[in-house]
Design a protein around this motif. Structure first.
Motif, PDB file in Angstrom:
ATOM      1  N   PRO B 186      -4.296  -4.087   5.634  1.00  0.00           N
ATOM      2  CA  PRO B 186      -5.514  -4.737   5.180  1.00  0.00           C
ATOM      3  C   PRO B 186      -5.491  -5.821   4.154  1.00  0.00           C
ATOM      4  N   VAL B 187      -6.505  -6.774   4.074  1.00  0.00           N
ATOM      5  CA  VAL B 187      -6.582  -7.505   2.974  1.00  0.00           C
ATOM      6  C   VAL B 187      -7.719  -7.052   2.149  1.00  0.00           C
ATOM      7  N   CYS B 188      -7.576  -6.294   1.184  1.00  0.00           N
ATOM      8  CA  CYS B 188      -8.373  -5.927   0.212  1.00  0.00           C
ATOM      9  C   CYS B 188      -7.906  -5.655  -1.151  1.00  0.00           C
ATOM     10  N   ASP B 189      -8.875  -5.089  -2.172  1.00  0.00           N
ATOM     11  CA  ASP B 189      -8.431  -4.899  -3.449  1.00  0.00           C
ATOM     12  C   ASP B 189      -7.111  -3.918  -3.540  1.00  0.00           C
ATOM     13  N   ALA B 190      -6.979  -2.822  -2.990  1.00  0.00           N
ATOM     14  CA  ALA B 190      -5.744  -1.868  -2.986  1.00  0.00           C
ATOM     15  C   ALA B 190      -5.490  -1.667  -1.494  1.00  0.00           C
ATOM     16  N   PRO B 191      -4.763  -2.508  -1.001  1.00  0.00           N
ATOM     17  CA  PRO B 191      -4.545  -2.084   0.379  1.00  0.00           C
ATOM     18  C   PRO B 191      -3.277  -1.228   0.746  1.00  0.00           C
ATOM     19  N   PHE B 192      -2.409  -0.883   0.024  1.00  0.00           N
ATOM     20  CA  PHE B 192      -1.506   0.288   0.050  1.00  0.00           C
ATOM     21  C   PHE B 192      -2.142   1.648   0.059  1.00  0.00           C
ATOM     22  N   ALA B 193      -3.285   1.706  -1.000  1.00  0.00           N
ATOM     23  CA  ALA B 193      -4.150   2.858  -0.822  1.00  0.00           C
ATOM     24  C   ALA B 193      -4.781   3.092   0.340  1.00  0.00           C
ATOM     25  N   GLU B 194      -5.480   1.974   0.969  1.00  0.00           N
ATOM     26  CA  GLU B 194      -6.272   2.076   2.129  1.00  0.00           C
ATOM     27  C   GLU B 194      -5.428   2.317   3.110  1.00  0.00           C
ATOM     28  N   ALA B 195      -4.315   1.714   3.409  1.00  0.00           N
ATOM     29  CA  ALA B 195      -3.466   1.645   4.585  1.00  0.00           C
ATOM     30  C   ALA B 195      -2.570   3.034   4.474  1.00  0.00           C
ATOM     31  N   GLY B 196      -2.485   3.740   3.417  1.00  0.00           N
ATOM     32  CA  GLY B 196      -2.063   4.969   3.341  1.00  0.00           C
ATOM     33  C   GLY B 196      -3.034   6.224   3.559  1.00  0.00           C
ATOM     34  N   ARG B 197      -4.366   5.902   3.448  1.00  0.00           N
ATOM     35  CA  ARG B 197      -5.348   6.860   3.887  1.00  0.00           C
ATOM     36  C   ARG B 197      -5.039   7.226   5.238  1.00  0.00           C
ATOM     37  N   GLU B 198      -4.960   6.177   6.233  1.00  0.00           N
ATOM     38  CA  GLU B 198      -4.575   6.673   7.489  1.00  0.00           C
ATOM     39  C   GLU B 198      -3.493   7.208   7.877  1.00  0.00           C
ATOM     40  N   LEU B 199      -2.352   7.118   7.159  1.00  0.00           N
ATOM     41  CA  LEU B 199      -1.360   7.864   7.370  1.00  0.00           C
ATOM     42  C   LEU B 199      -1.083   9.070   6.658  1.00  0.00           C
ATOM     43  N   GLY B 200      -1.943   9.439   5.660  1.00  0.00           N
ATOM     44  CA  GLY B 200      -1.822  10.656   5.081  1.00  0.00           C
ATOM     45  C   GLY B 200      -0.828  10.416   3.728  1.00  0.00           C
ATOM     46  N   LEU B 201      -0.690   9.048   3.335  1.00  0.00           N
ATOM     47  CA  LEU B 201       0.255   9.078   2.168  1.00  0.00           C
ATOM     48  C   LEU B 201      -0.645   8.474   1.014  1.00  0.00           C
ATOM     49  N   ASN B 202      -0.363   8.809  -0.238  1.00  0.00           N
ATOM     50  CA  ASN B 202      -1.144   8.098  -1.205  1.00  0.00           C
ATOM     51  C   ASN B 202      -0.471   6.683  -1.650  1.00  0.00           C
ATOM     52  N   GLU B 203      -1.062   6.031  -2.535  1.00  0.00           N
ATOM     53  CA  GLU B 203      -0.717   4.535  -2.822  1.00  0.00           C
ATOM     54  C   GLU B 203       0.671   4.416  -3.351  1.00  0.00           C
ATOM     55  N   ASP B 204       1.139   5.510  -4.272  1.00  0.00           N
ATOM     56  CA  ASP B 204       2.320   5.549  -4.880  1.00  0.00           C
ATOM     57  C   ASP B 204       3.587   5.803  -3.671  1.00  0.00           C
ATOM     58  N   GLU B 205       3.062   6.783  -2.824  1.00  0.00           N
ATOM     59  CA  GLU B 205       4.158   7.117  -1.723  1.00  0.00           C
ATOM     60  C   GLU B 205       4.390   6.041  -0.832  1.00  0.00           C
ATOM     61  N   MET B 206       3.371   5.224  -0.595  1.00  0.00           N
ATOM     62  CA  MET B 206       3.230   4.162   0.323  1.00  0.00           C
ATOM     63  C   MET B 206       4.061   3.179  -0.267  1.00  0.00           C
ATOM     64  N   ILE B 207       4.116   2.671  -1.768  1.00  0.00           N
ATOM     65  CA  ILE B 207       4.831   1.682  -2.212  1.00  0.00           C
ATOM     66  C   ILE B 207       6.400   1.963  -2.326  1.00  0.00           C
ATOM     67  N   ARG B 208       6.478   3.406  -2.779  1.00  0.00           N
ATOM     68  CA  ARG B 208       7.835   3.797  -2.710  1.00  0.00           C
ATOM     69  C   ARG B 208       8.758   3.904  -1.580  1.00  0.00           C
ATOM     70  N   HIS B 209       7.861   4.393  -0.484  1.00  0.00           N
ATOM     71  CA  HIS B 209       8.882   4.371   0.860  1.00  0.00           C
ATOM     72  C   HIS B 209       9.036   2.978   1.302  1.00  0.00           C
ATOM     73  N   ILE B 210       7.850   1.920   1.208  1.00  0.00           N
ATOM     74  CA  ILE B 210       8.192   0.666   1.928  1.00  0.00           C
ATOM     75  C   ILE B 210       9.233  -0.180   0.850  1.00  0.00           C
ATOM     76  N   ARG B 211       9.343   0.190  -0.161  1.00  0.00           N
ATOM     77  CA  ARG B 211      10.194  -0.680  -1.220  1.00  0.00           C
ATOM     78  C   ARG B 211      11.631   0.150  -0.891  1.00  0.00           C
ATOM     79  N   GLY B 212      11.773   1.416  -0.643  1.00  0.00           N
ATOM     80  CA  GLY B 212      12.879   2.213  -0.213  1.00  0.00           C
ATOM     81  C   GLY B 212      13.638   1.444   0.856  1.00  0.00           C
ATOM     82  N   MET B 213      12.689   1.079   1.963  1.00  0.00           N
ATOM     83  CA  MET B 213      13.067   0.594   3.130  1.00  0.00           C
ATOM     84  C   MET B 213      13.309  -1.057   3.065  1.00  0.00           C
ATOM     85  N   CYS B 214      12.840  -1.415   2.193  1.00  0.00           N
ATOM     86  CA  CYS B 214      13.337  -2.993   1.702  1.00  0.00           C
ATOM     87  C   CYS B 214      14.648  -3.129   1.185  1.00  0.00           C
ATOM     88  N   ASP B 215      14.792  -2.086   0.333  1.00  0.00           N
ATOM     89  CA  ASP B 215      16.038  -2.120  -0.374  1.00  0.00           C
ATOM     90  C   ASP B 215      17.211  -1.637   0.317  1.00  0.00           C
TER      91      ASP B 215
END
Lengths: 166, 316
Positions: B186-215
């Motif tokens: 999503p394009v919004c103020d806190a998109p990781f939190a928003e996208a995470g809600r549907e996946l059952g992940l919090n903002e911090d977990e979202m960023i951590r997993h995405i960063r891990g897969m990028c790395d």
């Protein structure tokens, strides 16, 4: 299905946003705010412009861009089909809807050397998987496909990313 | 290994933040460490000679000096020639690093790397053109990777220097993210939190997993996927039937055009397939005509006439 040639109006600020995001969003809680700060823009402006680019199709989509090779998807086959012109649009839409087809286009024939007018890229873990998928595509198209081939890539001779907005 | 005594260590620690900006810096450092100015200078000379200190003087922060662009340039050079070419490249003062690294076939054919710094991307491109021209490096397949923004992004990763296994294991949350978020972020103020809600992940977990897969290189990047044609550029696929005995020469001639972005060998009579892209209308036709003139072979242009789907989505 998209028209290929339409180009929306873009200004310098749009181009700056493209340059700042084409290699990824900042992985922070408020990525659009971070981009705005880096470019000296208002977050609301950045979000409005990116939403407009999504609506206009300048951004195809936004999110995770997986690396096929790292996921073990190493075979890529370009399947090419000779489909009568009156059927090619329906055939293209049907092939494009398949999960393993990543691109699907109509392109010109070059008779007699090249009779194919529909191209669909198929990705899979191994060649035999790609071949099985192409066999399924042939069943879906039935007699509309007069002939087809799969061209597997054997070597990457050059690969430089397209750089945008430079 | 050079033996360092406690005084050497204290001296190195005192210098870590830089030389004091006073008239007699070595005397000043000596008084901090408890030795004479002469002793400081003798020890520094020894540390310098033995390579413990690599360089003494300005350590430049490239970005702060306005060297805002830097690119990693990579070439695929025959193994018996890579050493000599590396030495030629490292002579240029805008080349700050030059290494040979292992290839990672088939996705990474390049074995020679160097970093080029400049004020902006155009300056860097001009310097790269000089390298390719003057050292003849341009005759080998190559690629230019501009550096990412300075904030932590998930930028283009090519797995070049990574020693990890080819295929990366994913956990349940990684799979969730890949399967559900190849679009629709999503394009919004806190998109990781928003996208995470549907996946059952919090903002911090979202960023951590995405960063891990990028790395780890599972994700090439995380962000917008642009449509080059909508930006006014033209992109045309083209093919050539190349006689087997001329294949490498023709590949070289085709790849020499900067407008050629990708080029693949495929197993067919039309055995070379490449993508030509250009901003200026008409330029693609010129490039194709140039390639025909240079190779004496017919180029079959295969422009898109209609697009039915561009998915590029995978499920894991």
């Amino acid at each position: 299905m998209n028209k290929v040639n339409w180009v929306p109006r873009m200004d310098e600020t749009d181009r700056q946003i493209i340059q700042a995001t084409q290699e990824g969003l900042p992985l922070v809680p408020q990525p659009y705010h971070a981009i705005a700060e880096a470019l000296g823009l208002q977050p609301a402006d950045v979000m409005a412009r990116m939403q407009r680019m999504l609506d206009d199709g300048v951004i195809r989509r936004m999110g995770a861009v997986p690396n096929h090779y790292r996921l073990g998807i190493k075979a890529n086959g370009m399947s090419v089909w000779d489909v009568a012109d009156e059927h090619v649009r329906d055939a293209g839409m049907e092939l494009g809807a398949l999960e393993y087809v990543t691109h699907c286009y109509r392109r010109p024939r070059h008779l007699p050397d090249w009779p194919y007018n529909l191209f669909a890229m198929v990705h899979g873990r191994r060649r035999d998987e790609v071949e099985a998928q192409v066999a399924e595509m042939a069943r879906i198209l039935g007699p509309r496909a007069r002939r087809h081939e799969i061209l597997f890539s054997t070597r990457i001779l050059k690969k430089t990313g397209l750089r945008l907005g430079a | 290994m050079t033996e360092l005594d406690d005084t050497d260590r204290a001296l190195v620690a005192a210098l870590a933040a830089g030389l004091p900006l006073v008239q007699e810096p070595y005397a000043e450092i000596g008084s901090r460490v408890g030795i004479s100015e002469t002793d400081v200078m003798a020890r520094l000379r020894r540390l310098d000679d033995t390579g413990v200190i690599k360089r003494f003087g300005l350590v430049v922060q490239h970005r702060e000096l306005g060297f805002n662009a830097n690119a990693m340039v990579v070439w695929d050079v025959p193994d018996d020639l890579v050493g000599e070419l590396g030495r030629h490249l490292s002579v240029y003062d805008f080349v700050t690093l030059c290494y040979r690294r292992p290839r990672r076939l088939p996705q990474w054919p390049f074995n020679l790397f160097c970093m080029v710094h400049g004020k902006d991307r155009n300056a860097v491109r001009a310097q790269i053109a000089i390298l390719n021209e003057e050292t003849d490096a341009g005759r080998y397949p190559n690629a230019v990777l501009f550096s990412r923004k300075r904030f932590k992004q998930c930028g283009a990763r090519y797995g070049a220097a990574k020693e990890t296994a080819d295929i990366i294991p994913l956990d349940r949350n990684d799979r969730q993210i890949i399967n559900n978020l190849q679009g629709g972020f999503p394009v919004c103020d806190a998109p990781f939190a928003e996208a995470g809600r549907e996946l059952g992940l919090n903002e911090d977990e979202m960023i951590r997993h995405i960063r891990g897969m990028c790395d780890s290189g599972v994700l090439s990047r995380f962000g917008p996927l642009f449509n080059a044609e909508r930006l006014g550029g033209e992109v045309v696929l083209a093919a050539i039937a190349v006689p087997a005995d001329r294949f490498d020469d023709v590949a070289e001639a085709v790849n020499a055009h900067p407008e050629v972005a990708h080029n693949y060998a495929r197993d067919h009579r039309l055995n070379m397939w490449f993508v030509v892209s250009a901003e200026r209308p008409g330029r693609i036709d010129e490039v194709i005509a140039e390639i025909e003139a240079e190779t004496g072979l017919h180029v079959y242009p295969m422009p898109k006439e209609e697009e039915y789907f561009i998915g590029l989505k995978v499920t894991v």
